[in-house]
Design an enzyme around this catalytic site. Structure first.
Site, PDB file in Angstrom:
ATOM      1  N   ASP A   1       0.855  -1.184   0.000  1.00  7.93           N
ATOM      2  CA  ASP A   1       0.000   0.000   0.000  1.00  7.93           C
ATOM      3  C   ASP A   1       0.887   1.227   0.000  1.00  7.93           C
ATOM      4  O   ASP A   1       2.007   1.201   0.524  1.00  7.93           O
ATOM      5  CB  ASP A   1      -0.914   0.023   1.225  1.00  7.93           C
TER       6      ASP A   1
ATOM      7  N   ASP B   1      -6.915  -1.014  -4.657  1.00  8.82           N
ATOM      8  CA  ASP B   1      -8.015  -0.699  -3.734  1.00  8.82           C
ATOM      9  C   ASP B   1      -8.936   0.371  -4.314  1.00  8.82           C
ATOM     10  O   ASP B   1     -10.156   0.304  -4.165  1.00  8.82           O
ATOM     11  CB  ASP B   1      -7.463  -0.222  -2.386  1.00  8.82           C
TER      12      ASP B   1
END
Length: 167
Positions: A114, A131
């Site tokens: 991330d 995401d």
């Protein structure tokens, strides 16, 4: 035609997701940040061993299994042409793109990379391009289902004509 266009878009977004992750891994140490849009968004390298908000951390196989089942269901919906409206097809392709991007990380690395972090909202979790695709696809899918599915894609059960069956 929409299947091809949105399929290509999904493939491009999957490539973008993997490229951004590789760039972050190659240029930032774990926990290191660099400003992307000062005061708004920064890149911060994080390894997420779970799902959203690190839920189910350490449950790699469960997360892979659940994600795989969801992606198989979305592929089935597309293959059966249950969804035919462009918005629904786009939503499915976004979900597939993001899901595949995160599956690649989990299989290859054991975690998801991330990197996108809102500076103005420090408690919001760090996320990635995959995401964004999944959430965008889910939102578009909900809009499609609520506003368009009944009118455009719902199969008739009263014997009336159904464009999906060539009638």
């Amino acid at each position: 035609m929409y299947y091809v266009i949105f399929g290509l878009l999904g493939a491009a977004l999957l490539g973008t997701d993997q490229w951004v992750k590789a760039w972050v891994v190659g240029h930032l140490q774990l926990g290191e940040t660099t400003s992307l849009f000062p005061g708004f968004l920064e890149l911060m390298r994080v390894h997420n061993y779970g799902a959203a908000w690190s839920s189910f951390a350490g449950q790699k196989w469960l997360l892979l299994g659940v994600t795989g089942v969801i992606l198989a269901a979305v592929l089935w919906v597309l293959a059966r042409r249950i969804v035919r409206h462009p918005l629904g097809i786009c939503a499915c392709c976004l979900i597939l793109s993001g899901g595949i991007g995160n599956i690649i990380d989990r299989l290859r690395l054991g975690y998801v990379v991330d990197m996108l972090h809102f500076q103005f909202w420090p408690s919001y979790p760090t996320f990635n391009v995959a995401d964004v695709c999944i959430v965008s696809g889910a939102i578009l899918g909900a809009i499609y289902y609520v506003l368009l599915y009944e009118k455009h894609d719902r199969r008739k059960t009263d014997g009336a004509s159904d464009p999906a069956n060539g009638q």
